[in-house]
Design a protein around this motif. Structure first.
Motif, PDB file in Angstrom:
ATOM      1  N   GLU A  14      46.573  47.616  45.495  1.00  0.00           N
ATOM      2  CA  GLU A  14      47.937  47.529  44.877  1.00  0.00           C
ATOM      3  C   GLU A  14      47.511  46.530  43.822  1.00  0.00           C
ATOM      4  O   GLU A  14      47.920  47.069  42.769  1.00  0.00           O
ATOM      5  CB  GLU A  14      49.016  47.152  45.749  1.00  0.00           C
ATOM      6  N   LEU A  15      46.562  45.513  43.959  1.00  0.00           N
ATOM      7  CA  LEU A  15      46.614  44.426  43.062  1.00  0.00           C
ATOM      8  C   LEU A  15      45.413  44.574  42.058  1.00  0.00           C
ATOM      9  O   LEU A  15      45.276  44.011  40.812  1.00  0.00           O
ATOM     10  CB  LEU A  15      46.465  43.108  43.491  1.00  0.00           C
ATOM     11  N   LEU A  16      44.147  45.181  42.504  1.00  0.00           N
ATOM     12  CA  LEU A  16      43.019  45.404  41.555  1.00  0.00           C
ATOM     13  C   LEU A  16      43.300  45.996  40.170  1.00  0.00           C
ATOM     14  O   LEU A  16      42.663  45.572  39.218  1.00  0.00           O
ATOM     15  CB  LEU A  16      41.827  45.859  42.216  1.00  0.00           C
ATOM     16  N   PRO A  17      44.182  47.071  40.271  1.00  0.00           N
ATOM     17  CA  PRO A  17      44.344  47.829  38.776  1.00  0.00           C
ATOM     18  C   PRO A  17      45.415  46.827  37.926  1.00  0.00           C
ATOM     19  O   PRO A  17      45.431  46.963  36.807  1.00  0.00           O
ATOM     20  CB  PRO A  17      45.405  49.027  39.273  1.00  0.00           C
ATOM     21  N   GLN A  18      45.809  45.776  38.292  1.00  0.00           N
ATOM     22  CA  GLN A  18      46.851  44.816  37.568  1.00  0.00           C
ATOM     23  C   GLN A  18      46.048  43.420  37.458  1.00  0.00           C
ATOM     24  O   GLN A  18      46.655  42.699  36.916  1.00  0.00           O
ATOM     25  CB  GLN A  18      47.908  44.758  38.597  1.00  0.00           C
ATOM     26  N   LEU A  19      45.022  43.277  37.666  1.00  0.00           N
ATOM     27  CA  LEU A  19      44.162  42.074  37.664  1.00  0.00           C
ATOM     28  C   LEU A  19      44.148  41.483  36.291  1.00  0.00           C
ATOM     29  O   LEU A  19      44.350  40.333  36.029  1.00  0.00           O
ATOM     30  CB  LEU A  19      42.596  42.351  38.023  1.00  0.00           C
ATOM     31  N   LYS A  20      43.913  42.360  35.231  1.00  0.00           N
ATOM     32  CA  LYS A  20      44.006  42.016  33.890  1.00  0.00           C
ATOM     33  C   LYS A  20      45.286  41.326  33.481  1.00  0.00           C
ATOM     34  O   LYS A  20      45.325  40.177  32.674  1.00  0.00           O
ATOM     35  CB  LYS A  20      43.685  42.811  32.742  1.00  0.00           C
ATOM     36  N   GLN A  21      46.340  41.764  34.004  1.00  0.00           N
ATOM     37  CA  GLN A  21      47.623  40.962  33.657  1.00  0.00           C
ATOM     38  C   GLN A  21      48.049  40.036  34.411  1.00  0.00           C
ATOM     39  O   GLN A  21      48.522  39.218  33.977  1.00  0.00           O
ATOM     40  CB  GLN A  21      48.717  42.167  33.982  1.00  0.00           C
ATOM     41  N   LEU A  22      47.836  39.946  35.613  1.00  0.00           N
ATOM     42  CA  LEU A  22      48.014  38.993  36.808  1.00  0.00           C
ATOM     43  C   LEU A  22      47.130  37.858  36.114  1.00  0.00           C
ATOM     44  O   LEU A  22      47.619  36.601  36.446  1.00  0.00           O
ATOM     45  CB  LEU A  22      47.495  39.363  38.095  1.00  0.00           C
ATOM     46  N   LEU A  23      45.660  37.796  35.771  1.00  0.00           N
ATOM     47  CA  LEU A  23      44.892  36.556  35.888  1.00  0.00           C
ATOM     48  C   LEU A  23      45.562  35.605  34.783  1.00  0.00           C
ATOM     49  O   LEU A  23      45.407  34.357  35.137  1.00  0.00           O
ATOM     50  CB  LEU A  23      43.399  37.064  35.012  1.00  0.00           C
ATOM     51  N   PRO A  24      46.014  35.812  33.601  1.00  0.00           N
ATOM     52  CA  PRO A  24      46.316  34.479  32.662  1.00  0.00           C
ATOM     53  C   PRO A  24      47.615  33.875  33.379  1.00  0.00           C
ATOM     54  O   PRO A  24      47.398  32.624  33.281  1.00  0.00           O
ATOM     55  CB  PRO A  24      47.039  35.534  31.381  1.00  0.00           C
ATOM     56  N   SER A  25      48.417  34.357  34.199  1.00  0.00           N
ATOM     57  CA  SER A  25      49.405  33.560  34.504  1.00  0.00           C
ATOM     58  C   SER A  25      49.739  33.470  36.132  1.00  0.00           C
ATOM     59  O   SER A  25      50.481  32.656  36.493  1.00  0.00           O
ATOM     60  CB  SER A  25      50.912  34.114  34.016  1.00  0.00           C
ATOM     61  N   ARG A  26      49.088  34.339  36.776  1.00  0.00           N
ATOM     62  CA  ARG A  26      48.994  34.341  38.153  1.00  0.00           C
ATOM     63  C   ARG A  26      47.641  34.287  39.030  1.00  0.00           C
ATOM     64  O   ARG A  26      47.112  34.906  39.805  1.00  0.00           O
ATOM     65  CB  ARG A  26      49.589  35.438  38.889  1.00  0.00           C
ATOM     66  N   SER A  27      46.699  33.322  38.145  1.00  0.00           N
ATOM     67  CA  SER A  27      45.417  33.031  38.609  1.00  0.00           C
ATOM     68  C   SER A  27      44.931  32.755  39.949  1.00  0.00           C
ATOM     69  O   SER A  27      44.315  33.084  40.953  1.00  0.00           O
ATOM     70  CB  SER A  27      44.455  32.297  37.745  1.00  0.00           C
ATOM     71  N   GLY A  28      46.326  32.268  40.569  1.00  0.00           N
ATOM     72  CA  GLY A  28      46.093  31.670  42.034  1.00  0.00           C
ATOM     73  C   GLY A  28      46.192  32.979  42.973  1.00  0.00           C
ATOM     74  O   GLY A  28      45.738  32.643  43.968  1.00  0.00           O
ATOM     75  N   VAL A  29      47.185  33.968  42.458  1.00  0.00           N
ATOM     76  CA  VAL A  29      47.129  35.039  43.264  1.00  0.00           C
ATOM     77  C   VAL A  29      45.822  35.875  43.367  1.00  0.00           C
ATOM     78  O   VAL A  29      45.285  36.113  44.498  1.00  0.00           O
ATOM     79  CB  VAL A  29      48.518  36.035  42.902  1.00  0.00           C
ATOM     80  N   VAL A  30      44.928  35.701  42.160  1.00  0.00           N
ATOM     81  CA  VAL A  30      43.822  36.413  42.247  1.00  0.00           C
ATOM     82  C   VAL A  30      42.748  35.698  43.059  1.00  0.00           C
ATOM     83  O   VAL A  30      42.129  36.231  43.639  1.00  0.00           O
ATOM     84  CB  VAL A  30      43.302  36.531  40.795  1.00  0.00           C
ATOM     85  N   LEU A  31      42.798  34.527  42.856  1.00  0.00           N
ATOM     86  CA  LEU A  31      42.104  33.641  43.731  1.00  0.00           C
ATOM     87  C   LEU A  31      42.207  33.879  45.185  1.00  0.00           C
ATOM     88  O   LEU A  31      41.408  33.978  45.978  1.00  0.00           O
ATOM     89  CB  LEU A  31      42.166  32.072  43.464  1.00  0.00           C
ATOM     90  N   GLN A  32      43.384  33.862  45.781  1.00  0.00           N
ATOM     91  CA  GLN A  32      43.518  34.203  46.976  1.00  0.00           C
ATOM     92  C   GLN A  32      43.178  35.473  47.633  1.00  0.00           C
ATOM     93  O   GLN A  32      42.578  35.904  48.590  1.00  0.00           O
ATOM     94  CB  GLN A  32      45.371  34.124  47.212  1.00  0.00           C
ATOM     95  N   LEU A  33      43.264  36.563  46.468  1.00  0.00           N
ATOM     96  CA  LEU A  33      42.870  37.888  46.793  1.00  0.00           C
ATOM     97  C   LEU A  33      41.201  37.809  47.039  1.00  0.00           C
ATOM     98  O   LEU A  33      40.552  38.589  47.795  1.00  0.00           O
ATOM     99  CB  LEU A  33      43.458  38.862  45.853  1.00  0.00           C
ATOM    100  N   VAL A  34      40.560  37.180  46.084  1.00  0.00           N
ATOM    101  CA  VAL A  34      38.993  37.031  45.954  1.00  0.00           C
ATOM    102  C   VAL A  34      38.813  36.400  47.245  1.00  0.00           C
ATOM    103  O   VAL A  34      37.888  36.924  48.043  1.00  0.00           O
ATOM    104  CB  VAL A  34      38.748  36.350  44.961  1.00  0.00           C
ATOM    105  N   GLN A  35      39.414  35.187  47.771  1.00  0.00           N
ATOM    106  CA  GLN A  35      38.932  34.530  48.985  1.00  0.00           C
ATOM    107  C   GLN A  35      39.216  35.420  49.964  1.00  0.00           C
ATOM    108  O   GLN A  35      38.402  35.455  51.335  1.00  0.00           O
ATOM    109  CB  GLN A  35      39.692  33.337  48.963  1.00  0.00           C
ATOM    110  N   ALA A  36      40.329  36.180  50.173  1.00  0.00           N
ATOM    111  CA  ALA A  36      40.684  37.076  51.471  1.00  0.00           C
ATOM    112  C   ALA A  36      39.691  38.019  51.611  1.00  0.00           C
ATOM    113  O   ALA A  36      39.076  38.397  52.505  1.00  0.00           O
ATOM    114  CB  ALA A  36      41.909  37.598  51.283  1.00  0.00           C
ATOM    115  N   SER A  37      39.170  38.810  50.510  1.00  0.00           N
ATOM    116  CA  SER A  37      38.216  39.694  50.340  1.00  0.00           C
ATOM    117  C   SER A  37      36.770  39.255  50.820  1.00  0.00           C
ATOM    118  O   SER A  37      36.279  40.022  51.546  1.00  0.00           O
ATOM    119  CB  SER A  37      38.133  40.221  49.032  1.00  0.00           C
ATOM    120  N   ALA A  38      36.500  38.021  50.436  1.00  0.00           N
ATOM    121  CA  ALA A  38      35.288  37.330  50.595  1.00  0.00           C
ATOM    122  C   ALA A  38      35.301  37.125  52.361  1.00  0.00           C
ATOM    123  O   ALA A  38      34.256  37.279  52.952  1.00  0.00           O
ATOM    124  CB  ALA A  38      35.014  36.078  50.192  1.00  0.00           C
TER     125      ALA A  38
END
Length: 220
Positions: A14-38
């Motif tokens: 759901e989120l990977l296709p939206q990463l470019k839009q999420l990163l500037p204002s929701r970097s915390g969400v992206v970080l959580q996704l990266v950490q959960a994936s790892a």
């Protein structure tokens, strides 16, 4: 309750296709996704590819898997570099650090310079999480980090956030000698790094990863 690997996979879809839009204002969400994936070992390669695209890094030209001939070639390079303590030739410097530099800079408060890359809290944590994944999935990031110029690597080692990323990089299960340029830069600059509190753990990680002849350099 911690998310399951299946749940993480669904969130990725759901989120990977939206990463470019999420990163500037929701970097915390992206970080959580990266950490959960790892943490679950799920889709690390896809996460890195999406993150690379989001930060505007050049698309990877690296093949997903290497043949035995390529792996043996890299092992020969590793033995040669270990023996002679040389940087790899320019054609083996991968992307010059572009991918690592861009991810490390996520959330940074400064722009950075040619010799001192900008490092943000979010960017450093993303790199640390991704480097904890198998190299088959995220080796591209380690290659990028280790293809930075020695001056950049030493600047990262002196930075409180950058040093954490380098520490994880040197502890990675690197059987191909990818991190040798990083190790060489730290060993060569050990005297300067010894005066920096942030470099303490980097020097310790370098000592643990160094060949016998390099350990002496770190102790001088």
């Amino acid at each position: 309750m911690a998310p399951s690997a299946v749940a993480v996979g669904r969130v990725q879809a759901e989120l990977l296709p939206q990463l470019k839009q999420l990163l500037p204002s929701r970097s915390g969400v992206v970080l959580q996704l990266v950490q959960a994936s790892a943490a679950h070992g799920v889709g690390g390669g896809a996460v890195l590819d999406a993150l690379a695209q989001a930060v505007g890094a050049t698309p990877s030209q690296e093949p997903t898997q290497k043949g035995e001939g390529e792996r043996e070639g890299e092992r020969k390079v590793k033995r040669k570099l270990t023996a002679h303590k040389q940087q790899p030739p320019p054609q083996q410097r991968f992307d010059g650090g572009e991918l690592a530099r861009r991810i490390l800079g996520v959330g940074a408060r400064s722009v950075g310079t040619a010799d001192e890359p900008a490092v943000g809290v979010m960017g450093s944590r993303m790199v640390q999480a991704l480097l904890g994944l198998p190299l088959a999935e995220t080796g591209r990031l380690l290659r990028s980090l280790c293809s930075m110029q020695p001056t950049e690597l030493l600047a990262l080692a002196r930075d409180s956030l950058g040093s954490r990323a380098l520490e994880v990089a040197m502890a990675a299960r690197d059987t191909e000698g990818i991190a040798l340029p990083l190790l060489d830069a730290v060993c060569t600059g050990a005297g300067k790094l010894a005066r920096s509190r942030s470099s303490t753990y980097v020097l310790q990680a370098a000592f643990e990863a160094a060949a016998v002849e390099q350990k002496g350099t770190l102790l001088e």
